[in-house]
Design an enzyme around this catalytic site. Structure first.
Site, short mmCIF file in Angstrom:
data_model
loop_
_atom_site.label_atom_id
_atom_site.label_comp_id
_atom_site.label_asym_id
_atom_site.label_seq_id
_atom_site.Cartn_x
_atom_site.Cartn_y
_atom_site.Cartn_z
N LYS A 11 27.07 17.16 -5.41
CA LYS A 11 27.73 16.89 -4.13
C LYS A 11 26.77 17.09 -2.95
CE LYS A 11 32.39 17.96 -5.83
NZ LYS A 11 33.66 18.69 -5.54
N TYR A 51 38.90 9.90 -4.79
CA TYR A 51 39.79 11.07 -4.83
C TYR A 51 41.25 10.70 -4.56
CZ TYR A 51 35.90 14.39 -5.21
OH TYR A 51 34.82 15.12 -5.65
N PHE A 59 43.96 19.15 1.59
CA PHE A 59 42.51 19.13 1.76
C PHE A 59 41.89 17.74 1.67
CE2 PHE A 59 43.32 20.19 -2.77
CZ PHE A 59 42.61 19.17 -3.42
N ARG A 87 32.96 21.27 -17.99
CA ARG A 87 33.79 22.09 -17.09
C ARG A 87 33.40 23.57 -17.22
NH1 ARG A 87 37.14 19.45 -13.18
NH2 ARG A 87 37.94 21.56 -12.98
N THR A 93 36.78 25.77 -9.66
CA THR A 93 36.72 25.00 -8.41
C THR A 93 36.28 25.89 -7.24
OG1 THR A 93 38.58 23.70 -9.24
CG2 THR A 93 38.07 23.51 -6.89
N ARG A 104 28.54 26.28 -10.24
CA ARG A 104 29.22 26.56 -8.97
C ARG A 104 28.97 27.99 -8.49
NH1 ARG A 104 34.69 22.97 -10.19
NH2 ARG A 104 34.04 21.12 -8.99
N ASN A 114 31.47 22.58 -3.19
CA ASN A 114 31.28 23.36 -4.42
C ASN A 114 30.26 22.75 -5.38
OD1 ASN A 114 32.88 21.29 -5.25
ND2 ASN A 114 34.53 22.56 -6.08
N HIS A 117 30.78 17.91 -9.25
CA HIS A 117 32.04 17.41 -9.81
C HIS A 117 31.94 17.37 -11.33
CE1 HIS A 117 35.56 14.77 -10.29
NE2 HIS A 117 34.82 14.12 -11.19
N GLU A 128 36.04 7.35 -13.94
CA GLU A 128 35.09 7.77 -12.91
C GLU A 128 33.69 7.20 -13.18
OE1 GLU A 128 37.54 11.90 -11.99
OE2 GLU A 128 35.57 12.03 -12.94
N1 UDP Z 1 39.02 21.03 -2.96
C1 UDP Z 1 39.16 21.60 -1.70
N2 UDP Z 1 40.14 22.53 -1.50
C2 UDP Z 1 41.00 22.93 -2.47
C3 UDP Z 1 40.86 22.35 -3.76
C4 UDP Z 1 39.87 21.41 -3.96
O1 UDP Z 1 38.42 21.26 -0.79
O2 UDP Z 1 41.87 23.78 -2.24
C5 UDP Z 1 37.98 20.03 -3.20
C6 UDP Z 1 36.80 20.57 -4.01
O3 UDP Z 1 35.60 19.94 -3.54
C7 UDP Z 1 37.17 20.10 -5.41
C8 UDP Z 1 37.79 18.74 -5.12
O4 UDP Z 1 38.52 18.94 -3.92
O5 UDP Z 1 36.05 20.05 -6.26
C9 UDP Z 1 38.72 18.19 -6.18
O6 UDP Z 1 39.72 19.17 -6.46
P1 UDP Z 1 40.12 19.52 -7.96
O7 UDP Z 1 41.36 20.35 -7.91
O8 UDP Z 1 40.16 18.26 -8.78
O9 UDP Z 1 38.92 20.48 -8.44
P2 UDP Z 1 37.76 20.24 -9.52
O10 UDP Z 1 38.32 19.38 -10.62
O11 UDP Z 1 36.61 19.57 -8.77
O12 UDP Z 1 37.37 21.62 -9.99
MG MG Z 2 39.27 17.57 -10.52
#
Ligand code: UDP
Ligand code: MG
Length: 139
Positions: A11, A51, A59, A87, A93, A104, A114, A117, A128
């Site tokens: 990112k 997204y 968010f 993961r 996250t 992360r 973070n 992805h 994706e």
């Molecule tokens: N994100 C954020 N605030 C939140 C949760 C997620 O800004 O409370 C952002 C963060 O960059 C995250 C992305 O949105 O990686 C996608 O969210 P997701 O829940 O899919 O998390 P991920 O799968 O990336 O762990």
């Molecule tokens: Mg996700």
């Protein structure tokens, strides 16, 4: 190929901080093979499409602005059990909750910025990967 690929992107925060190389090294040392990769930048509109699943979340607008704020490094990665193993490598996250030694925990700046992805299912990995690179069966 189902089960053997995942999609990732480094990112904007991590690219801008000069952590691209260190993150790619961790990915390769964890046994993932990079089968597609580029340096690119998304428009806010493209980030919004990527997204779209989060469009009702509070968010979403900030996330689209952030993800289009700088360069990203999208990649397709190949490994047995790729989605789940990746993961684990990236961690939670919110970096505050990420396990020590995860990407992360080491590189993320905040829950939004973070560092990286990782797809959450085989189905989404294919969607994706296709979004950035076209049909994944080429890889
Ligand atoms: N994100 C954020 N605030 C939140 C949760 C997620 O800004 O409370 C952002 C963060 O960059 C995250 C992305 O949105 O990686 C996608 O969210 P997701 O829940 O899919 O998390 P991920 O799968 O990336 O762990
Ligand atoms: Mg996700």
């Amino acid at each position: 190929m189902a089960g053997n690929i995942t999609y990732t992107m480094i990112k904007p925060d991590a690219v801008a901080a000069g952590n691209t190389g260190a993150i790619i090294k961790m990915i390769e040392e964890a046994g993932f093979r990079i089968v597609a990769m580029k340096m690119t930048k998304m428009s806010a509109e493209t980030a919004g499409k990527f997204y779209a699943v989060h469009k009702e979340r509070p968010f979403y607008a900030d996330l689209c602005a952030y993800m289009s704020s700088g360069h990203i490094v999208p990649m397709i990665l190949e490994k047995d059990n790729a989605v789940e193993d990746f993961r684990k490598l990236i961690g939670a996250t919110n970096p505050a909750n990420a396990e020590p030694g995860t990407i992360r925990k080491l590189f993320a700046k905040s829950i939004e910025a973070n560092a990286i992805h990782g797809s959450d299912s085989d189905e989404n990995a294919n969607i994706e990967a296709n979004f950035f690179f076209g049909a994944v069966d080429r890889f």
